[in-house]
Design an enzyme around this catalytic site. Structure first.
Site, PDB file in Angstrom:
ATOM      1  N   GLU A  79       1.094  -7.168   8.896  1.00 52.35           N
ATOM      2  CA  GLU A  79       0.338  -6.877   7.664  1.00 52.35           C
ATOM      3  C   GLU A  79       1.365  -6.791   6.538  1.00 52.35           C
ATOM      4  O   GLU A  79       2.266  -5.952   6.576  1.00 52.35           O
ATOM      5  CB  GLU A  79      -0.372  -5.543   7.870  1.00 52.35           C
ATOM      6  CG  GLU A  79      -1.178  -5.026   6.723  1.00 52.35           C
ATOM      7  CD  GLU A  79      -1.670  -3.593   6.995  1.00 52.35           C
ATOM      8  OE1 GLU A  79      -2.542  -3.139   6.252  1.00 52.35           O
ATOM      9  OE2 GLU A  79      -1.174  -2.924   7.927  1.00 52.35           O
ATOM     10  N   ASP A 111      -1.659   5.226   0.634  1.00 50.24           N
ATOM     11  CA  ASP A 111      -0.374   5.229   1.333  1.00 50.24           C
ATOM     12  C   ASP A 111       0.376   6.534   1.159  1.00 50.24           C
ATOM     13  O   ASP A 111       0.320   7.165   0.107  1.00 50.24           O
ATOM     14  CB  ASP A 111       0.503   4.074   0.819  1.00 50.24           C
ATOM     15  CG  ASP A 111      -0.008   2.737   1.305  1.00 50.24           C
ATOM     16  OD1 ASP A 111      -0.225   2.609   2.526  1.00 50.24           O
ATOM     17  OD2 ASP A 111      -0.218   1.832   0.478  1.00 50.24           O
TER      18      ASP A 111
END
Lengths: 407, 257
Positions: free
Chosen positions: B48, B59
């Site tokens: 990814e 994140d």
């Protein structure tokens, strides 16, 4: 009551799926509370006996005379407990959080006023509190940081990105994702994912409702012009909301013009060719580059240097309902001094932008017109910025003597 | 034409696959290429690649710092897509997915973004902050027409009603986060998370990729039989930061053992 998820093309809830249930829960709690007389009674009672509402609507005769145009009234949100309008929304959301069974409040803050308000209501309601604040803002808003810690809040300096409000919002959202069961995120402005823009606007619209009632009592009239500073948009939406349906009331927003028009030097999102984007959970206008990366901002006011603007304000801008003007740092500082000298009122640097815009507009308006300027907060929190900007020698000498006193 | 992601998953024959996460341009393009080559050599078949963004909402600090460092070095979405294409060309055995946040494709134009991904031989896209029920969230059909899998990200808290909305849009993989209580090197996957995976497996025919907090080879082992793919994101980046590519290789080999 059905809450609008979008304002024209703006708004929405652009968040990871993990946050959707929490937003659904907040929306349901707000709708339920909105139709619950007991919630309103408790909210109103605390607004009156704890926050100090209604705040005064002050006819600024000296300023009016000085500007030589329309009559200027000041809505003194600065006289709220903790010194700004922020306490109203923080209190409302704290009561909602309690209804949802949450025991911890988190908040992001730029100038510190929203963090201070959240820390205050957390203390009042017996809840834990964590406030996220960019490192840059921690450094320039020490009085509020000290007060938040005194109130029992954990103040977390955020070192990511530009180390200002935008990064504090990211940090708060991430904390929320990790502690959804116990924690309510008290978002401080009329932005973020749905339903926050509506929740915040509804709590803050007490400002505009008070203005309408107070002006009716004092003059028997409606205002012709409403002026507010616009960071994310909570004080401006609070002032404007009850008047949106009345086209005879003209609405003006002062953005942070900062040092000038170059990228990174200002936070005037609606000047030139504003650029729509999807950031921090909502769609609106954002200061960004051609690749969609959010740009750094600057303002002398820590409360206005945010790269985005509330989605409802973006829609009102598109419709031409609110006129936005960038006010440079220097002009805001001049307005700050002028209001202190003429009216004995020291406004927050955010509010000084609104005063500066009023100074531009009022002289050309007829004497029978009425203008209301929202003084969203008081200026003592900005002492470390304004004293350095206006009286550097004596200020630095004072700071040095304070340091030496303990050595 | 068969999407390479489908082929990779079909060739796994029931063995759990690893999906690793890298940020384009971090620490730099050359090191990144050496890193993904090492990953492939360890047996990783799904990578990814994140297009860096200033405000990566979902994140943690490690990936966030990598995003910022890549941006500070001048990485643009176009450069990141070109690099992802170079990875896809250099590693024909690997399925490459592109992950980013909604404002990047929004600024580029969603169709243009998807076309560029397809032209770079990318197998799928992951946009975690673009829910299917927002106006721009209807990209799944367009992606499929271009041969790309729109990979949807869900969580154990995703309500039944939303699953019904999401599942028809998802293809290639169903990416779910795992609530692990606390993240960290010593924590184990909780029984609730494993039970959740099994119930999810009964809801969908799609292969399930599970991530969030996977930092031990035994976590990957625990997922075997319950998910088809284990996602290791920030832990690999953290290993890279502290021990370089050899540290990443040692971890991945242990996971594949």
């Amino acid at each position: 009551m059905i809450l609008p998820r979008h304002f024209g093309p703006f708004g929405g809830r652009y968040v990871p799926e993990m946050l959707i249930p929490a937003l659904d829960q907040l929306e349901a709690a707000f709708v339920q509370a909105h139709s619950d007389p007991a919630f309103h009674a408790e909210f109103q009672r605390l607004l009156t006996c704890y926050c100090g509402r209604p705040t005064p609507l002050y006819p600024a005769e000296n300023l009016t005379r000085h500007l030589g145009g329309c009559q200027v009234f000041l809505k003194l949100e600065s006289l709220n407990h903790t010194g700004a309008h922020k306490i109203t929304n923080a209190l409302g959301q704290a009561l909602l959080a309690r209804r949802m069974g949450k025991t911890r409040l988190i908040a992001e803050t730029g100038a510190g006023q929203h963090g201070l308000a959240t820390a205050t209501v957390a203390a009042r309601c017996g809840m834990q509190c964590t406030v996220f604040m960019g490192e840059v803002d921690v450094a320039r808003q020490y009085p509020n940081v000290f007060a938040m810690r005194l109130l029992g809040a954990d103040v977390v300096p955020v070192a990511d990105g530009t180390r200002t409000l935008k990064d504090a919002v990211n940090a708060a959202l991430k904390d929320w994702i990790q502690h959804l069961d116990s924690t309510h995120y008290v978002l401080g402005s009329a932005l973020g994912p749905h339903p926050y823009p509506t929740v915040v606007r509804e709590f803050q619209s007490v400002i505009g409702r008070e203005v309408a009632a107070q002006l009716e009592t004092q003059t028997g009239r409606r205002p012709g012009h409403l002026v507010a500073c616009v960071g994310g948009g909570s004080n401006s939406m609070g002032l404007f909301a009850p008047f949106l349906g009345d086209p005879s009331v003209r609405l003006y927003g002062a953005e942070a013009g900062g040092r000038g028009p170059n990228p990174g030097d200002h936070a005037a999102r609606l000047q030139g060719q504003p650029k729509a984007g999807i950031v921090q959970g909502y769609k609106s206008y954002f200061l960004q580059d051609d690749h969609g990366q959010v740009q750094g901002t600057h303002s002398i006011s820590a409360g206005l240097d945010y790269a985005g603007i509330g989605p409802e304000l973006a829609w009102l801008f598109d419709q031409g309902r609110v006129a936005f003007t960038p006010i440079p740092d220097a002009e805001a500082l001049a307005a700050y001094q002028l209001l202190a000298r003429l009216e004995g009122i020291i406004p927050a640097l955010e509010s000084s932008h609104a005063v500066a815009l009023a100074m531009r507009l009022a002289p050309s308006l007829p004497p029978e017109d009425i203008m209301v300027v929202n003084i969203s907060g008081r200026g003592d929190k900005d002492l470390f910025i304004t004293a350095r900007a206006l009286d550097a020698e004596r200020w630095i000498s004072f700071l040095q003597s304070e340091v030496e006193r303990d050595q | 034409m068969t999407n390479k992601l489908d082929a990779v998953l079909a060739a796994a024959h029931g063995h759990i696959q690893l999906m690793t996460h890298v940020v384009a341009g971090y620490p730099d393009l050359d090191t990144g290429l050496r890193l993904v080559r090492a990953m492939a050599a360890c047996g990783v078949r799904i990578i990814e690649i994140q297009i860096p963004f200033t405000d990566p909402l979902a994140d943690g600090p490690t990936i966030m710092a990598a995003n910022q460092a890549a941006l500070d070095a001048g990485m643009t979405p176009e450069d990141a897509l070109a690099w992802a294409g170079a990875v896809a060309a250099a590693l024909p055995e690997v399925a490459v997915l592109v992950m980013t946040y909604a404002n990047v494709p929004y600024a580029m134009g969603m169709e243009e973004f998807l076309r560029r991904c397809a032209a770079r031989n990318i197998q799928g896209v992951i946009i975690p902050d673009l829910p299917v029920d927002e106006p721009e969230g209807d990209y799944a059909a367009m992606a499929r027409r271009l041969g790309l899998h729109p990979v949807m990200v869900i969580s154990p808290d995703t309500p039944e009603k939303r699953l019904e909305l999401l599942l028809p849009q998802a293809s290639g993989l169903l990416y779910t986060t795992l609530k692990v209580g606390i993240t960290g090197a010593s924590s184990d996957l909780c029984p609730e998370a494993l039970a959740y995976l099994q119930s999810l497996g009964r809801r969908t025919h799609l292969p399930i990729a599970a991530g969030f907090g996977i930092s031990q080879p035994r976590h990957v082992a625990a997922l075997a039989g319950r998910a088809q793919v284990a996602v290791v994101g920030s832990h690999v980046l953290s290993l890279l930061n502290h021990g370089g590519i050899p540290a990443v290789e040692a971890f991945l080999r242990a996971c594949m053992a």
